[in-house]
Design an enzyme around this catalytic site. Structure first.
Site, mmCIF file in Angstrom:
data_model
loop_
_atom_site.group_PDB
_atom_site.id
_atom_site.type_symbol
_atom_site.label_atom_id
_atom_site.label_comp_id
_atom_site.label_asym_id
_atom_site.label_seq_id
_atom_site.Cartn_x
_atom_site.Cartn_y
_atom_site.Cartn_z
ATOM 1 N N SER A 1 -4.627 -0.581 -2.282
ATOM 2 C CA SER A 1 -4.194 -1.823 -1.653
ATOM 3 C C SER A 1 -4.360 -3.035 -2.581
ATOM 4 O O SER A 1 -3.663 -3.138 -3.586
ATOM 5 C CB SER A 1 -4.947 -2.007 -0.340
ATOM 6 O OG SER A 1 -4.334 -2.976 0.470
ATOM 7 N N ASP B 1 1.850 -5.505 -15.426
ATOM 8 C CA ASP B 1 3.186 -6.090 -15.566
ATOM 9 C C ASP B 1 3.201 -7.280 -16.526
ATOM 10 O O ASP B 1 4.146 -7.458 -17.295
ATOM 11 C CB ASP B 1 3.727 -6.522 -14.199
ATOM 12 C CG ASP B 1 4.068 -5.341 -13.303
ATOM 13 O OD1 ASP B 1 4.215 -4.223 -13.843
ATOM 14 O OD2 ASP B 1 4.181 -5.530 -12.078
ATOM 15 N N LYS C 1 -1.655 3.035 -1.594
ATOM 16 C CA LYS C 1 -1.595 2.408 -0.281
ATOM 17 C C LYS C 1 -0.920 1.048 -0.440
ATOM 18 O O LYS C 1 -1.557 0.055 -0.764
ATOM 19 C CB LYS C 1 -3.007 2.276 0.302
ATOM 20 C CG LYS C 1 -3.044 1.991 1.805
ATOM 21 C CD LYS C 1 -3.039 0.509 2.066
ATOM 22 C CE LYS C 1 -3.206 0.208 3.535
ATOM 23 N NZ LYS C 1 -3.098 -1.230 3.846
#
Length: 691
Positions: free
Chosen positions: A468, A479, A493
């Site tokens: 999460s 990224d 998740k």
């Protein structure tokens, strides 16, 4: 994960019993649903079918799935129901969807009452065997895991298997104490406890089981909680505040540890792990152990609770151990779980690498926490992950560390806002995560603070239990090219839930006091997370740039092991500016890591051997009922554990130990953490060479 082993055996030719004709004394149970549960069922169905992110319509296919999940939760190893029971249940298979919609719950309650009848029959019969002579000399095998076999054809077949269980239990106790009379008394208490606990079942227990079977058929993170379970869930287990600091569950008649509360007493011992099974509990240094196999979860919790500062002892079977292995005894001093102890922590380790000395700072973040009440009240000193990590970064900079590893292993997530603001400590500003709601509208959440608190070499360490918010942070760092991601594929998740108090939700101007409480809570999936590059964290999670060995089998844990999980997908990436790139350095970093592994394979042999042993334990469905063989197997298993642990100790530069040594339990054997720091020193070295 093995699902409900409760076992116990019955009948042998050597016993002078008419097993086929045995009848339990007290097996009737007739639990019924109440009106409030009927209303709750209808409301939950309406909320899920109308508002859940995953759009579903209840139909016969969903009903069949609910039916299968319900039976699995009751008798997953096929040791209670008879084949005739399943034939009788077949009429329910495609009508449970209608039952839920109409709030007509007599069908699932009928299934449960039959289950409880069979359950008590089995334990009453096992108990009766202990009043007779039992031949333990005959060599037999006992198949305790029958989940891949058909249900019992008849009572005689059930009795034959359960007889072997009684024999196995007696032999297992005999390995520690040869007194058959004492061992029979121990088993009598254990078996009677199974019966006694079953008598404490309520309609709330049945309703929770059935609603679980329903919601898990929709998606793994949409969950219903009865009022009692809702109270537990609200504090993520008062259990985490009631003695040892661990989330517990009842599985296979064992009280099983599902997670350890960071900073709690169990965590501090460094000896408890997820999926460890608690066999017995004793109070104080000298108290007798009380067998809790088969206990209700709440009753076991009451036993584990105690005054702050008092001592409690546990007999533990770790997840890689067979039920015939010797339990480990662990002492814990109870205390009130102080949330500050679950805060981010720092550690500095020294490395000598590539001809240079390095200092690497480690920041362990157990969860993404935030004291919402303090924040909303305007307290400028409210507790949060970002605020704590910011202070740690300042401290590490003063210590002149050469690089920092952010450790997110076992971090199951928490506050989305904290994941965003924590990312902002390492980048100037920009988008961090995208969220798509059930209406398919996409929101981009940005870090708006242009301050960079740390711009030095950075690595993020993740594992299969990083989920999460952890995946949002790790994905954003990856990224942006801001740091190296190390470890294992994360959990996957990538969904958003909201908590709904059902009574409050349905009141809506209705002043009926009967609906003001007692309806429970629904955790409803309402959205999905996406990385700024457009890739969902759902199902796939975050993949590391460099993989490290792990004790967590990815085939058993993770979102991709959940049948009803939402799939991975992509949306359009949002506009962002990477701050770096690892493309040119990664081949060299991987090569240096591989070279170290080739030079000393002992640690990797340890992980491979542990994985092989875990697989063997999971695939062992049959045990030998023979005292000499059981003792031999136990001794071999204990020596294997010592030999395997010495492989890791060798790799970590620690002295080897012998069987029975107890002074090695506090040694730091965290190989992944050490290697993560080593990889970061390689990165610093290569960047220096690059310059």
């Amino acid at each position: 994960m093995i699902k409900r082993i409760i076992i116990i055996m019955v009948f042998a030719i050597s016993l002078s019993l008419d097993s086929a004709g045995f009848q339990s004394k007290e097996i009737l149970l007739d639990l019924k649903p109440d009106e409030r549960q009927s209303i709750t069922s209808k409301v939950v169905v309406k909320m899920i079918t109308q508002s859940n992110y995953k759009k579903i319509s209840l139909n016969d296919s969903i009903s069949a799935l609910i039916f299968a999940n319900y039976l699995k939760s009751l008798d997953g190893t096929h040791i209670y129901f008879l084949d005739s029971d399943l034939k009788e249940f077949d009429k329910f298979k495609t009508r449970l969807d209608d039952d839920l919609t109409l709030g007509e719950l007599s069908d699932p309650f009928a299934i449960f009452n039959t289950y409880m009848k069979r359950y008590r029959e089995r334990w009453e019969y096992a108990l009766s065997l202990l009043n007779h002579n039992i031949d333990l000399g005959k060599k037999e095998t006992y198949q305790y895991d029958r989940k891949d076999l058909p249900y019992f054809k008849n009572m005689q077949e059930a009795n034959l298997l359960w007889t072997k269980r009684v024999k196995f239990d007696l032999l297992n106790l005999k390995l520690a104490n040869a007194d058959l009379t004492v061992n029979k008394e121990i088993l009598k208490k254990r078996y009677q406890n199974f019966i006694d606990q079953s008598k404490k079942m309520t309609n709330q227990d049945v309703f929770q089981l059935f609603m679980n079977a329903f919601t898990i058929s929709v998606d793994p993170h949409t969950n219903y909680f009865t009022p009692a379970k809702s109270a537990d869930n609200a504090i993520r287990m008062s259990r985490s505040l009631e003695g040892i600091g661990a989330t517990l569950a009842s599985e296979n008649e064992y009280i099983t540890i599902k997670s350890i509360t960071p900073g709690g007493p169990a965590y501090k011992t460094k000896r408890f792990h997820a999926d460890d099974r608690i066999v017995a509990v004793a109070q104080g240094k000298d108290g007798d152990f009380q067998d809790i196999l088969g206990w209700r979860l709440q009753d076991a919790i009451q036993l584990i609770r105690g005054a702050r500062g008092s001592l409690v002892r546990f007999k533990i079977l770790s997840k890689d151990k067979k039920i015939s292995d010797r339990p480990e005894v662990i002492e814990v001093v109870r205390e009130k779980i102080i949330l500050e102890e679950a805060s981010a922590k720092k550690e500095v380790k020294s490395y000598y690498s590539n001809g240079k000395n390095y200092k690497i700072g480690f920041i362990n973040i157990p969860s993404f926490y935030m004291d919402v009440a303090d924040y909303q009240s305007g307290n400028p000193n409210y507790k949060s992950t970002t605020r704590d990590v910011k202070l740690i970064l300042d401290s590490l900079k003063l210590m002149k560390v050469d690089g920092i590893v952010v450790d997110l292993r076992n971090n199951g997530g928490g506050s989305l806002q904290e994941a965003i603001s924590l990312t902002g400590l390492f980048i100037k500003n920009g988008p961090v995560v995208q969220v798509r709601d059930s209406r398919q509208k996409i929101r981009v959440d940005d870090d708006l603070d242009s301050t960079i608190n740390y711009n030095g070499p950075l690595a993020v360490l993740i594992d299969r239990f990083s989920a999460s918010a952890s995946e949002i942070f790790a994905g954003a760092i990856q990224d942006y090219g801001r740091g190296i991601i190390l470890g294992n594929q994360s959990y996957g998740k990538g969904t958003v839930q909201t908590q709904i108090d059902i009574a409050k939700a349905i009141m809506n101007g209705n002043d009926n006091p009967d609906l003001a409480s007692g309806m429970g809570q629904l955790n409803l999936t309402i959205g999905k997370f996406y990385r700024i590059n457009g890739s969902s964290t759902q199902h796939k999670g975050v993949m590391p740039d460099i993989a490290l060995p792990s004790l967590i089998p990815s085939s058993r844990y993770g979102e991709d092991t959940e049948p009803a999980a939402l799939p991975w997908d992509t949306i359009e990436g949002t506009k962002y500016t990477p701050v770096g790139s690892l493309i040119d350095l990664l081949p060299s970093l991987r090569s240096m890591h591989t070279q170290r592994a080739e030079e000393d394979k002992s640690a990797y042999t340890y992980f491979e051997d542990f994985d092989a042993e875990l697989n063997r334990a999971e695939h062992t469905k049959t045990l030998t009922i023979n005292e000499q063989r059981l003792k031999q197997d136990r001794d071999i298993s204990e020596q294997k554990t010592v030999d395997r642990n010495n492989l890791l100790r060798k790799a970590m530069g620690l002295p080897l130990v012998k069987k029975g040594d107890s002074n090695a339990s506090t040694d730091d054997l965290d190989f992944s953490k050490r290697e993560a720091g080593q990889i970061l020193t390689d990165y610093i070295f290569l960047k220096g060479v690059e310059k």
